[in-house]
Design an enzyme around this catalytic site. Structure first.
Site, PDB file in Angstrom:
ATOM      1  N   ASP A  10       1.059 -11.424   3.601  1.00 11.31           N
ATOM      2  CA  ASP A  10       1.592 -10.067   3.813  1.00 11.31           C
ATOM      3  C   ASP A  10       2.189  -9.615   2.482  1.00 11.31           C
ATOM      4  OD1 ASP A  10       3.299  -7.894   4.337  1.00 11.31           O
ATOM      5  OD2 ASP A  10       3.800  -8.623   6.342  1.00 11.31           O
ATOM      6  N   ASP A 110      -2.259  -4.277   3.970  1.00 12.62           N
ATOM      7  CA  ASP A 110      -1.453  -5.270   3.255  1.00 12.62           C
ATOM      8  C   ASP A 110      -1.274  -6.597   3.979  1.00 12.62           C
ATOM      9  OD1 ASP A 110       0.630  -4.725   5.100  1.00 12.62           O
ATOM     10  OD2 ASP A 110       2.133  -5.025   3.541  1.00 12.62           O
ATOM     11  N   GLU A 111      -2.186  -6.917   4.905  1.00 10.19           N
ATOM     12  CA  GLU A 111      -2.075  -8.173   5.646  1.00 10.19           C
ATOM     13  C   GLU A 111      -3.447  -8.774   5.921  1.00 10.19           C
ATOM     14  OE1 GLU A 111       0.190  -8.655   9.498  1.00 10.19           O
ATOM     15  OE2 GLU A 111       1.240  -6.933   8.648  1.00 10.19           O
TER      16      GLU A 111
HETATM   17  P1  TTP Z   1       5.038  -3.466   5.921  1.00 14.81           P
HETATM   18  O1  TTP Z   1       4.302  -4.740   5.634  1.00 14.81           O
HETATM   19  O2  TTP Z   1       5.688  -3.299   7.247  1.00 14.81           O
HETATM   20  O3  TTP Z   1       6.187  -3.254   4.852  1.00 14.81           O
HETATM   21  P2  TTP Z   1       6.215  -3.450   3.298  1.00 14.81           P
HETATM   22  O4  TTP Z   1       4.974  -4.079   2.770  1.00 14.81           O
HETATM   23  O5  TTP Z   1       6.572  -2.135   2.680  1.00 14.81           O
HETATM   24  O6  TTP Z   1       7.461  -4.386   3.126  1.00 14.81           O
HETATM   25  P3  TTP Z   1       7.639  -5.944   3.439  1.00 14.81           P
HETATM   26  O7  TTP Z   1       6.361  -6.472   3.973  1.00 14.81           O
HETATM   27  O8  TTP Z   1       8.027  -6.543   2.117  1.00 14.81           O
HETATM   28  O9  TTP Z   1       8.768  -5.950   4.425  1.00 14.81           O
HETATM   29  O10 TTP Z   1       4.089  -2.220   5.705  1.00 14.81           O
HETATM   30  C1  TTP Z   1       3.013  -2.212   4.768  1.00 14.81           C
HETATM   31  C2  TTP Z   1       2.831  -0.824   4.175  1.00 14.81           C
HETATM   32  O11 TTP Z   1       2.584   0.121   5.225  1.00 14.81           O
HETATM   33  C3  TTP Z   1       4.068  -0.296   3.464  1.00 14.81           C
HETATM   34  O12 TTP Z   1       4.112  -0.679   2.107  1.00 14.81           O
HETATM   35  C4  TTP Z   1       3.969   1.192   3.639  1.00 14.81           C
HETATM   36  C5  TTP Z   1       3.232   1.355   4.943  1.00 14.81           C
HETATM   37  N1  TTP Z   1       4.188   1.733   6.002  1.00 14.81           N
HETATM   38  C6  TTP Z   1       4.354   3.085   6.313  1.00 14.81           C
HETATM   39  O13 TTP Z   1       3.693   3.946   5.717  1.00 14.81           O
HETATM   40  N2  TTP Z   1       5.256   3.436   7.285  1.00 14.81           N
HETATM   41  C7  TTP Z   1       6.006   2.510   7.953  1.00 14.81           C
HETATM   42  O14 TTP Z   1       6.825   2.882   8.834  1.00 14.81           O
HETATM   43  C8  TTP Z   1       5.833   1.115   7.633  1.00 14.81           C
HETATM   44  C9  TTP Z   1       6.646   0.048   8.343  1.00 14.81           C
HETATM   45  C10 TTP Z   1       4.915   0.788   6.669  1.00 14.81           C
HETATM   46 CA    CA Z   2       4.126  -6.006   3.668  1.00 12.97          CA
END
Ligand code: TTP
Ligand code: CA
Length: 367
Positions: A10, A110-111
């Site tokens: 992730d 992103d996963e």
């Molecule tokens: P996440 O993996 O939830 O968050 P992140 O990568 O920003 O942070 P981390 O994993 O370090 O906690 O979400 C992945 C991407 O999806 C994030 O960079 C932006 C997008 N996203 C949104 O656009 N709106 C949202 O409410 C969330 C949670 C994520």
């Molecule tokens: Ca993430």
């Protein structure tokens, strides 16, 4: 039987990290990526932010004006989301992952899950080193950091990954899995949302351990067969879902904000026609045909509505989208008295003529 060794990777604060990558000087500043609605300079919501900004209380989904207020007096930097750029970075990392795994299942931009059983010969000791190697390789080639969870199945890998971020590595061996899950609240399991949590609480189930011990037959009575069995298995760390390449994007959509709230069909269609141009282009690039056309709208009371039409036969042309969008909006305006604030168009139910190409397209994924 050999253990499975499954990883979930992730990417850390992904959109914000991508912005840091192309603007190295901002790394130590609060970085916020937002979806701007285009109405006033500050209207819109936070998509994500780096960990520096998070220290000031900035969170995904928060209105941008509030994030600005929290960061007042700092040298915070704000960006508009740039999905295309984030997707390019994501695709490069996924390609690297492919070289490290027998199967790769990308679940979002992103996963991704990696089945590395063969590569590490079923060994969780080797898996730790192997994970470090993948992290270092991606860091060197692309410059992005991410968190890895390792477990005997996807369920454990996911929860392991969530337990330590950013730049984390958490390894849960098969014999540790049940004890690892036991104390966690039930909502850490995929599929346990607010409603289910409340229902389970009423049944005296708070932790995953409570759920694991609960009578499976009774769970089936309350939640139905499929869910009941899923909850029972998940709580007992049992998950046999294979890591597999996902199929096509399920839909292509675009969404936009109207310059003013309106019930004027021509005004609405002017916007949706622009959106349709984009959609038709993407449909053509990917060589897709679609079976369903949908519209989406956010009304003045901020409620959102969708309407769909299933075509009699597959289509791939812009005119079909335009024609059906028009008739869906005509019909909708006849049914509702509220003004429209935001509009979207979506096509789905794809079949493909040409070889697949990897691209992630989200489902009306703007704030
Ligand atoms: P996440 O993996 O939830 O968050 P992140 O990568 O920003 O942070 P981390 O994993 O370090 O906690 O979400 C992945 C991407 O999806 C994030 O960079 C932006 C997008 N996203 C949104 O656009 N709106 C949202 O409410 C969330 C949670 C994520
Ligand atoms: Ca993430």
């Amino acid at each position: 039987m050999q253990n499975h060794v499954i990883m979930l990777a992730d990417f850390d604060y992904f959109f914000a990290q991508c912005e840091e990558l192309r603007n190295p000087t901002i790394k130590d500043k609060p970085v916020v990526v937002g979806v701007y609605s285009g109405r006033t300079e500050d209207s819109g919501a936070v998509s994500t932010s780096n960990y520096v900004a998070r220290k000031y209380g900035v969170k995904s989904g928060m209105p941008l004006f509030l994030a600005k207020r929290k960061l007042e007096g700092t040298d915070a930097v704000f960006f508009h989301v740039d999905h295309e750029y984030y997707e390019q970075i994501s695709n490069r990392i996924m390609e690297i992952f492919r070289g490290y795994a027998t199967n790769l299942e990308q679940v979002s931009v992103d996963e991704a899950y990696l089945d590395v059983t063969e590569q590490v010969e079923g060994s969780f000791e080797k898996a730790g080193e192997y994970a470090q190697k993948i992290k270092a390789d991606v860091k060197r080639q692309v410059g992005i950091s991410f968190t890895i969870g390792v477990g005997p199945n996807k369920l454990i890998a996911k929860i392991a990954c969530d337990s330590q971020k950013p730049d984390g590595l958490t390894i849960i061996k098969p014999e540790e899995a049940e004890a690892f899950l036991a104390p966690l609240p039930v909502d850490r399991l995929l599929g346990v949302g607010k409603k289910t949590t409340t229902r389970m609480e009423q049944m005296g189930i708070k932790t995953i351990s409570d759920l694991a011990k609960y009578d499976c037959q009774r769970l089936i009575e309350v939640f139905g067969k499929a869910l009941g069995i899923y909850f029972h298995n998940a709580a007992n760390a049992v998950d046999n879902e294979p890591v597999q390449e996902q199929g096509e994007a399920e839909s292509i959509s675009r969404i936009g904000t109207l310059k003013q709230d309106t019930r004027d069909l021509a005004f609405i269609l002017q916007k949706t026609n622009e959106l349709t141009e984009d959609i038709a282009q993407e449909v053509a690039e990917k060589g897709l045909s679609f079976k369903t056309v949908s519209i989406y709208m956010v009304l003045t009371d901020l409620s959102s509505k969708t309407r769909s039409i299933t075509l009699e036969q597959l289509a791939k042309d812009k005119e079909t989208i335009l024609r059906n969008t028009r008739s869906l909006f005509e019909k909708f305006l006849g049914e509702s008295t509220l003004e429209v604030r935001r509009v979207g168009v979506k096509v789905s139910g794809f079949s493909r003529e040409e070889p697949r190409q990897k691209k992630l397209t989200s489902f009306f994924q703007t704030a």
